[in-house]
Design a protein around this motif. Structure first.
Motif, PDB file in Angstrom:
ATOM      1  N   ILE A  92      67.593  59.698  80.213  1.00  0.00           N
ATOM      2  CA  ILE A  92      68.987  59.784  80.670  1.00  0.00           C
ATOM      3  C   ILE A  92      69.824  58.679  80.026  1.00  0.00           C
ATOM      4  O   ILE A  92      70.942  58.923  79.564  1.00  0.00           O
ATOM      5  CB  ILE A  92      69.053  59.727  82.213  1.00  0.00           C
ATOM      6  CG1 ILE A  92      68.463  61.014  82.796  1.00  0.00           C
ATOM      7  CG2 ILE A  92      70.479  59.516  82.690  1.00  0.00           C
ATOM      8  CD1 ILE A  92      68.201  60.963  84.289  1.00  0.00           C
ATOM      9  N   ALA A  93      69.290  57.480  79.962  1.00  0.00           N
ATOM     10  CA  ALA A  93      70.027  56.365  79.353  1.00  0.00           C
ATOM     11  C   ALA A  93      70.287  56.633  77.868  1.00  0.00           C
ATOM     12  O   ALA A  93      71.392  56.365  77.368  1.00  0.00           O
ATOM     13  CB  ALA A  93      69.255  55.063  79.535  1.00  0.00           C
ATOM     14  N   ALA A  94      69.301  57.159  77.163  1.00  0.00           N
ATOM     15  CA  ALA A  94      69.494  57.465  75.742  1.00  0.00           C
ATOM     16  C   ALA A  94      70.544  58.554  75.559  1.00  0.00           C
ATOM     17  O   ALA A  94      71.391  58.465  74.658  1.00  0.00           O
ATOM     18  CB  ALA A  94      68.172  57.890  75.108  1.00  0.00           C
ATOM     19  N   ALA A  95      70.516  59.578  76.421  1.00  0.00           N
ATOM     20  CA  ALA A  95      71.505  60.659  76.319  1.00  0.00           C
ATOM     21  C   ALA A  95      72.915  60.138  76.612  1.00  0.00           C
ATOM     22  O   ALA A  95      73.870  60.469  75.889  1.00  0.00           O
ATOM     23  CB  ALA A  95      71.135  61.796  77.276  1.00  0.00           C
ATOM     24  N   VAL A  96      73.041  59.335  77.647  1.00  0.00           N
ATOM     25  CA  VAL A  96      74.363  58.784  78.000  1.00  0.00           C
ATOM     26  C   VAL A  96      74.868  57.873  76.883  1.00  0.00           C
ATOM     27  O   VAL A  96      76.038  57.940  76.488  1.00  0.00           O
ATOM     28  CB  VAL A  96      74.305  58.052  79.357  1.00  0.00           C
ATOM     29  CG1 VAL A  96      75.564  57.237  79.599  1.00  0.00           C
ATOM     30  CG2 VAL A  96      74.076  59.046  80.490  1.00  0.00           C
ATOM     31  N   ALA A  97      73.995  57.028  76.361  1.00  0.00           N
ATOM     32  CA  ALA A  97      74.397  56.117  75.292  1.00  0.00           C
ATOM     33  C   ALA A  97      74.814  56.895  74.040  1.00  0.00           C
ATOM     34  O   ALA A  97      75.811  56.541  73.382  1.00  0.00           O
ATOM     35  CB  ALA A  97      73.264  55.157  74.961  1.00  0.00           C
ATOM     36  N   LEU A  98      74.087  57.963  73.716  1.00  0.00           N
ATOM     37  CA  LEU A  98      74.459  58.791  72.573  1.00  0.00           C
ATOM     38  C   LEU A  98      75.842  59.411  72.798  1.00  0.00           C
ATOM     39  O   LEU A  98      76.697  59.390  71.906  1.00  0.00           O
ATOM     40  CB  LEU A  98      73.414  59.892  72.340  1.00  0.00           C
ATOM     41  CG  LEU A  98      73.735  60.911  71.245  1.00  0.00           C
ATOM     42  CD1 LEU A  98      73.884  60.228  69.893  1.00  0.00           C
ATOM     43  CD2 LEU A  98      72.667  61.986  71.197  1.00  0.00           C
ATOM     44  N   MET A  99      76.066  59.948  73.986  1.00  0.00           N
ATOM     45  CA  MET A  99      77.375  60.548  74.289  1.00  0.00           C
ATOM     46  C   MET A  99      78.495  59.510  74.225  1.00  0.00           C
ATOM     47  O   MET A  99      79.590  59.792  73.731  1.00  0.00           O
ATOM     48  CB  MET A  99      77.340  61.225  75.660  1.00  0.00           C
ATOM     49  CG  MET A  99      76.527  62.518  75.649  1.00  0.00           C
ATOM     50  SD  MET A  99      76.624  63.428  77.178  1.00  0.00           S
ATOM     51  CE  MET A  99      75.452  62.534  78.185  1.00  0.00           C
ATOM     52  N   LEU A 100      78.225  58.300  74.715  1.00  0.00           N
ATOM     53  CA  LEU A 100      79.240  57.244  74.653  1.00  0.00           C
ATOM     54  C   LEU A 100      79.564  56.867  73.205  1.00  0.00           C
ATOM     55  O   LEU A 100      80.729  56.642  72.863  1.00  0.00           O
ATOM     56  CB  LEU A 100      78.791  56.017  75.435  1.00  0.00           C
ATOM     57  CG  LEU A 100      78.810  56.159  76.960  1.00  0.00           C
ATOM     58  CD1 LEU A 100      78.157  54.947  77.616  1.00  0.00           C
ATOM     59  CD2 LEU A 100      80.232  56.344  77.463  1.00  0.00           C
ATOM     60  N   CYS A 101      78.547  56.791  72.371  1.00  0.00           N
ATOM     61  CA  CYS A 101      78.782  56.491  70.954  1.00  0.00           C
ATOM     62  C   CYS A 101      79.638  57.580  70.310  1.00  0.00           C
ATOM     63  O   CYS A 101      80.607  57.282  69.600  1.00  0.00           O
ATOM     64  CB  CYS A 101      77.449  56.371  70.209  1.00  0.00           C
ATOM     65  SG  CYS A 101      76.527  54.874  70.563  1.00  0.00           S
ATOM     66  N   LEU A 102      79.275  58.829  70.560  1.00  0.00           N
ATOM     67  CA  LEU A 102      80.024  59.934  69.970  1.00  0.00           C
ATOM     68  C   LEU A 102      81.451  59.989  70.514  1.00  0.00           C
ATOM     69  O   LEU A 102      82.400  60.262  69.765  1.00  0.00           O
ATOM     70  CB  LEU A 102      79.288  61.255  70.203  1.00  0.00           C
ATOM     71  CG  LEU A 102      77.915  61.363  69.518  1.00  0.00           C
ATOM     72  CD1 LEU A 102      77.226  62.654  69.903  1.00  0.00           C
ATOM     73  CD2 LEU A 102      78.038  61.224  68.014  1.00  0.00           C
ATOM     74  N   ALA A 103      81.596  59.733  71.821  1.00  0.00           N
ATOM     75  CA  ALA A 103      82.935  59.727  72.420  1.00  0.00           C
ATOM     76  C   ALA A 103      83.788  58.603  71.829  1.00  0.00           C
ATOM     77  O   ALA A 103      84.972  58.805  71.529  1.00  0.00           O
ATOM     78  CB  ALA A 103      82.836  59.577  73.940  1.00  0.00           C
ATOM     79  N   SER A 104      83.199  57.433  71.648  1.00  0.00           N
ATOM     80  CA  SER A 104      83.975  56.322  71.082  1.00  0.00           C
ATOM     81  C   SER A 104      84.379  56.627  69.645  1.00  0.00           C
ATOM     82  O   SER A 104      85.491  56.276  69.224  1.00  0.00           O
ATOM     83  CB  SER A 104      83.202  55.008  71.172  1.00  0.00           C
ATOM     84  OG  SER A 104      82.069  55.041  70.339  1.00  0.00           O
ATOM     85  N   LEU A 105      83.509  57.304  68.893  1.00  0.00           N
ATOM     86  CA  LEU A 105      83.882  57.691  67.525  1.00  0.00           C
ATOM     87  C   LEU A 105      85.002  58.726  67.538  1.00  0.00           C
ATOM     88  O   LEU A 105      85.895  58.697  66.687  1.00  0.00           O
ATOM     89  CB  LEU A 105      82.661  58.250  66.782  1.00  0.00           C
ATOM     90  CG  LEU A 105      81.606  57.236  66.381  1.00  0.00           C
ATOM     91  CD1 LEU A 105      80.369  57.938  65.832  1.00  0.00           C
ATOM     92  CD2 LEU A 105      82.155  56.249  65.368  1.00  0.00           C
ATOM     93  N   THR A 106      84.952  59.626  68.511  1.00  0.00           N
ATOM     94  CA  THR A 106      85.972  60.679  68.596  1.00  0.00           C
ATOM     95  C   THR A 106      87.318  60.124  69.037  1.00  0.00           C
ATOM     96  O   THR A 106      88.350  60.392  68.413  1.00  0.00           O
ATOM     97  CB  THR A 106      85.511  61.781  69.581  1.00  0.00           C
ATOM     98  OG1 THR A 106      84.260  62.297  69.127  1.00  0.00           O
ATOM     99  CG2 THR A 106      86.525  62.898  69.671  1.00  0.00           C
TER     100      THR A 106
END
Length: 179
Positions: free
Chosen positions: A109-123
């Motif tokens: 869950i932490a890896a998935a959330v962190a991945l989504m946060l990275c992608l969201a920050s890039l977007t």
């Protein structure tokens, strides 16, 4: 002055390319020492440069070195397979006893959330971020993506080729234990 052990191992990689992959790991000095020790055992000489020269001159000795390296590679693969089997056995035992593997669940869950946060920050912040920041965040996203890939591979198995390799290694382990 003694010849550097990693340089010697790189020289020996010309005879068995798998050596280069070993040297990319977390402990290149330890891997290099093992490779040079194998060369010393096969050639009967202590100096790594002389061992390389003997391997170049004697094709039978070269074949013996390659065979010894392949044997070491099989031992490494067996250890990795056993480690993965032990981890899966642990999970199966937890499930049988009615417990869950909370640590693994939190990790995924932490890896998935962190991945989504990275992608969201890039977007959302792509206009304000410098090229270097985009590169760093993209690299971090790749790391979290790799963590998720590893979790899926652990839970659901890996590619067919990897499964065949695992089956071959498992058969070799069974055969070795029967001897």
């Amino acid at each position: 002055m003694a010849f550097p052990i990693i340089a010697a191992a790189l020289g020996l990689a010309g005879f068995a390319p798998v050596i280069a992959r070993w040297l990319e790991g977390n402990q290149p000095e330890g891997a290099a020492a093992k490779v040079v020790d194998i060369a010393r055992q096969v050639t009967g000489v202590i100096d790594p440069m002389e061992a390389i020269q003997r391997l170049q001159e004697d094709k039978d000795m070269e074949a013996a070195f390659q065979k010894a390296i392949l044997k070491k590679e099989a031992e490494i693969e067996l250890a990795l397979l056993k480690d993965r089997q032990d981890a899966r056995l642990r999970d199966a035992t937890l499930i049988r006893t009615g417990r869950s593997n909370l640590r693994a669940d939190v990790m995924v869950i932490a890896a998935a959330v962190a991945l989504m946060l990275c992608l969201a920050s890039l977007t959302y912040f792509s206009q304000e971020l410098s090229g270097e920041a985009v590169g760093i965040i993209s690299t971090i996203a790749g790391i979290f993506g790799a963590c998720l890939k590893d979790a899926y591979t652990f839970e659901f198995g890996s590619s067919r080729g990897s499964k065949q390799k695992d089956d071959t290694v498992a058969a070799a382990l069974r055969e070795r234990n029967n001897l």
